[in-house]
Motif scaffolding. Structure first.
Motif, PDB file in Angstrom:
ATOM      1  N   GLY A   9      -2.309  10.361   1.962  1.00  9.14           N
ATOM      2  CA  GLY A   9      -2.389   9.721   3.008  1.00  9.14           C
ATOM      3  C   GLY A   9      -0.980  10.109   2.916  1.00  9.14           C
ATOM      4  O   GLY A   9      -0.201  10.125   4.246  1.00  9.14           O
TER       5      GLY A   9
ATOM      6  N   TRP B 263      -5.693   0.768   5.267  1.00 12.89           N
ATOM      7  CA  TRP B 263      -4.753  -0.451   5.041  1.00 12.89           C
ATOM      8  C   TRP B 263      -5.091  -1.203   6.389  1.00 12.89           C
ATOM      9  O   TRP B 263      -4.498  -2.455   6.087  1.00 12.89           O
ATOM     10  CB  TRP B 263      -3.698   0.799   4.663  1.00 12.89           C
ATOM     11  CG  TRP B 263      -2.356   0.586   5.909  1.00 12.89           C
ATOM     12  CD1 TRP B 263      -2.930   2.055   6.644  1.00 12.89           C
ATOM     13  CD2 TRP B 263      -1.818   0.156   6.974  1.00 12.89           C
ATOM     14  NE1 TRP B 263      -1.600   2.199   7.339  1.00 12.89           N
ATOM     15  CE2 TRP B 263      -1.328   1.242   8.014  1.00 12.89           C
ATOM     16  CE3 TRP B 263      -1.720  -1.669   6.806  1.00 12.89           C
ATOM     17  CZ2 TRP B 263      -0.194   0.316   8.517  1.00 12.89           C
ATOM     18  CZ3 TRP B 263      -0.654  -1.903   7.615  1.00 12.89           C
ATOM     19  CH2 TRP B 263      -0.378  -1.324   9.248  1.00 12.89           C
TER      20      TRP B 263
ATOM     21  N   PRO C 149      -8.313   8.847   2.658  1.00 10.11           N
ATOM     22  CA  PRO C 149      -8.356   7.021   2.298  1.00 10.11           C
ATOM     23  C   PRO C 149      -7.436   5.819   2.683  1.00 10.11           C
ATOM     24  O   PRO C 149      -7.949   5.151   2.774  1.00 10.11           O
ATOM     25  CB  PRO C 149      -8.485   7.463   0.662  1.00 10.11           C
ATOM     26  CG  PRO C 149      -8.979   8.724   0.664  1.00 10.11           C
ATOM     27  CD  PRO C 149      -8.189   9.668   1.225  1.00 10.11           C
ATOM     28  N   ALA C 150      -6.576   6.180   2.581  1.00  4.98           N
ATOM     29  CA  ALA C 150      -5.696   5.652   3.272  1.00  4.98           C
ATOM     30  C   ALA C 150      -4.972   5.345   4.377  1.00  4.98           C
ATOM     31  O   ALA C 150      -4.674   4.179   4.908  1.00  4.98           O
ATOM     32  CB  ALA C 150      -3.882   6.052   2.584  1.00  4.98           C
TER      33      ALA C 150
ATOM     34  N   PHE D  82      -3.422   4.769  -2.817  1.00  2.96           N
ATOM     35  CA  PHE D  82      -4.227   5.617  -2.292  1.00  2.96           C
ATOM     36  C   PHE D  82      -4.248   7.047  -2.729  1.00  2.96           C
ATOM     37  O   PHE D  82      -3.235   7.210  -3.680  1.00  2.96           O
ATOM     38  CB  PHE D  82      -4.774   5.398  -1.210  1.00  2.96           C
ATOM     39  CG  PHE D  82      -5.284   4.322  -0.344  1.00  2.96           C
ATOM     40  CD1 PHE D  82      -6.229   3.592  -0.042  1.00  2.96           C
ATOM     41  CD2 PHE D  82      -4.064   3.499   0.528  1.00  2.96           C
ATOM     42  CE1 PHE D  82      -7.229   3.508   0.183  1.00  2.96           C
ATOM     43  CE2 PHE D  82      -4.475   2.505   0.746  1.00  2.96           C
ATOM     44  CZ  PHE D  82      -5.848   2.112   0.849  1.00  2.96           C
ATOM     45  N   ASP D  83      -5.218   7.594  -3.760  1.00  6.74           N
ATOM     46  CA  ASP D  83      -5.055   9.036  -3.334  1.00  6.74           C
ATOM     47  C   ASP D  83      -4.453  10.014  -2.595  1.00  6.74           C
ATOM     48  O   ASP D  83      -3.723  11.012  -3.091  1.00  6.74           O
ATOM     49  CB  ASP D  83      -6.317   9.646  -3.847  1.00  6.74           C
ATOM     50  CG  ASP D  83      -6.563  11.067  -4.380  1.00  6.74           C
ATOM     51  OD1 ASP D  83      -5.843  11.278  -5.681  1.00  6.74           O
ATOM     52  OD2 ASP D  83      -8.080  11.804  -4.290  1.00  6.74           O
TER      53      ASP D  83
ATOM     54  N   THR E 151       0.415  -1.158  -0.011  1.00  7.50           N
ATOM     55  CA  THR E 151      -0.496   0.212  -0.172  1.00  7.50           C
ATOM     56  C   THR E 151       1.270   0.922  -0.199  1.00  7.50           C
ATOM     57  O   THR E 151       1.720   1.390   0.414  1.00  7.50           O
ATOM     58  CB  THR E 151      -0.835   0.151   0.902  1.00  7.50           C
ATOM     59  OG1 THR E 151      -1.709   0.986   0.756  1.00  7.50           O
ATOM     60  CG2 THR E 151      -0.602   0.194   2.747  1.00  7.50           C
TER      61      THR E 151
ATOM     62  N   ALA F  69       0.642   5.555  -0.987  1.00  7.53           N
ATOM     63  CA  ALA F  69      -0.520   6.810  -1.332  1.00  7.53           C
ATOM     64  C   ALA F  69       0.164   7.471  -2.629  1.00  7.53           C
ATOM     65  O   ALA F  69       1.795   7.849  -2.706  1.00  7.53           O
ATOM     66  CB  ALA F  69      -0.544   7.814  -0.396  1.00  7.53           C
TER      67      ALA F  69
ATOM     68  N   HIS G 199      -3.183  -2.409  -3.131  1.00  2.67           N
ATOM     69  CA  HIS G 199      -4.045  -0.517  -2.679  1.00  2.67           C
ATOM     70  C   HIS G 199      -2.685   0.734  -2.583  1.00  2.67           C
ATOM     71  O   HIS G 199      -1.775   1.041  -2.276  1.00  2.67           O
ATOM     72  CB  HIS G 199      -4.413  -0.621  -1.341  1.00  2.67           C
ATOM     73  CG  HIS G 199      -5.045  -1.586  -1.331  1.00  2.67           C
ATOM     74  ND1 HIS G 199      -6.519  -1.845  -1.220  1.00  2.67           N
ATOM     75  CD2 HIS G 199      -5.527  -3.174  -0.745  1.00  2.67           C
ATOM     76  CE1 HIS G 199      -6.921  -3.691  -1.083  1.00  2.67           C
ATOM     77  NE2 HIS G 199      -6.420  -3.431  -1.061  1.00  2.67           N
TER      78      HIS G 199
END
Length: 332
Positions: free
Chosen positions: A299, A316, A312-313, A296-297, A264, A266, A294
């Motif tokens: 983070g 996780w 969003p992040a 994320f937009d 994950t 960002a 993943h």
């Protein structure tokens, strides 16, 4: 954790990663909070004597407080002369364990954000945690490029060898690494069988392969164009040959034995570009290895588990745990 705390954390990491160990050594505690590593469980030294490649004078441990808020710790550790594991045990143990590897650009260890705080949410789910205090390669060790991996391999072997002592299933052991700790976790997942030090005892006959790897906003590539230069230079040394960077880039080491990987990051990470995670994801797909990514937009970098739910992040940890459940590492 408020958004301002997360922002200050990212700023601290960015500044320290850019300046390296010297900046950490000069820093002063910003408040009167603890500047020592306190134990709430067993402490396990990694090596029976001095660690491999030890200098004549071992580094002296320093713990600096990076937080300006009296209620909020951000301890930064340097001077790891005797690497060790801090054990964090849940009240109820479900048989799984995680080796936690804090980041810090291979120049320091972000002890709270990427160690203690991760252990808290994992132990609440019944997972036994081992926080790794690993040696920093620029602190005088021989074969500096192998030093962190030596410690990570030895740590996983110790956990597996002593699994019964901690009520663990030796086939349900994960590694979870952050930033440069993500590079080290990825290196462990792809180079677990590489002989990086001379075997010392029966522990070194045990497999160092993790059963699952979680790599969070990780440094993956040490080669241009999207490497994190501070991590590269601390690990390999300034001006190291390009061939050394290629060899130590995790995406180049993926093979048929690499365990399942969770990634994950960002898109707005201004310190370690998300292209690192994309490179690892592509390498895993090319080798037909299990992988979940993943991106994320929002983070940024260094968010740990501190993000506001509106960012969003922040999701996780649940996603990582669910991935571990699907692969039989974490309890359902």
């Amino acid at each position: 954790m408020t958004a301002s705390h997360a922002t200050s954390r990212r700023a601290l990491l960015g500044g320290l990663a850019a300046l390296g160990v010297a900046a950490t050594a000069r820093s002063r505690p910003a408040h009167a909070g603890p500047t020592a590593i306190t134990t709430s469980g067993p402490t396990i030294p990694l090596w029976p004597g001095k660690a491999p490649g030890a200098p004549a004078r071992l580094p002296e441990r320093k713990v600096a407080q990076g937080s300006t808020d009296p209620s909020f710790d951000e301890r930064i550790v340097t001077g790891v002369g005797t690497p060790w594991l801090e054990v964090r045990q849940p009240a109820y143990r479900n048989g799984s364990a995680v080796l936690l590897i804090p980041g810090g650009g291979y120049g320091f260890l972000a002890w709270d954000n990427e160690g203690e705080e991760q252990a808290r949410w994992l132990t609440q789910r019944g997972v036994t945690c081992f926080i790794l205090s690993y040696r920093l390669p620029a602190e005088g060790w021989a074969k500096r490029a192998l030093v962190p991996l030596q410690d990570a391999q030895r740590a996983m072997r110790i956990i597996r060898a002593r699994a019964s002592e901690f009520a663990l299933d030796p086939k349900r052991l994960a590694v979870l690494g952050f930033s440069a700790g993500g590079h080290l976790g990825g290196s462990l997942a792809t180079r677990f069988a590489e002989e990086t030090y001379a075997p010392l005892d029966a522990i070194d006959e045990v497999s160092a392969r993790p059963d699952l790897a979680g790599l969070i906003y990780p440094v993956i590539s040490l080669a241009e164009p999207f490497t994190h230069a501070g991590s590269r230079d601390n690990l390999l040394g300034q001006g190291a040959p390009a061939s050394d960077a290629e060899y130590a880039s995790v995406e180049n080491r993926v093979d048929a034995q690499t365990p399942p990987v969770f990634l994950t990051a960002a898109s707005d990470d201004g310190l370690v570009p998300i292209q690192n995670s994309l490179a690892m994801y592509s390498a895993m797909l090319a080798q037909q290895r299990p992988c979940e990514f993943h991106g994320f937009d929002k983070g940024g970098h260094g968010f740990g588990v501190r993000l506001d739910p509106a960012t969003p992040a922040h999701a996780w940890p649940d996603l990582f745990y669910a991935y571990g459940q699907r692969h039989g590492v974490f309890a359902a």
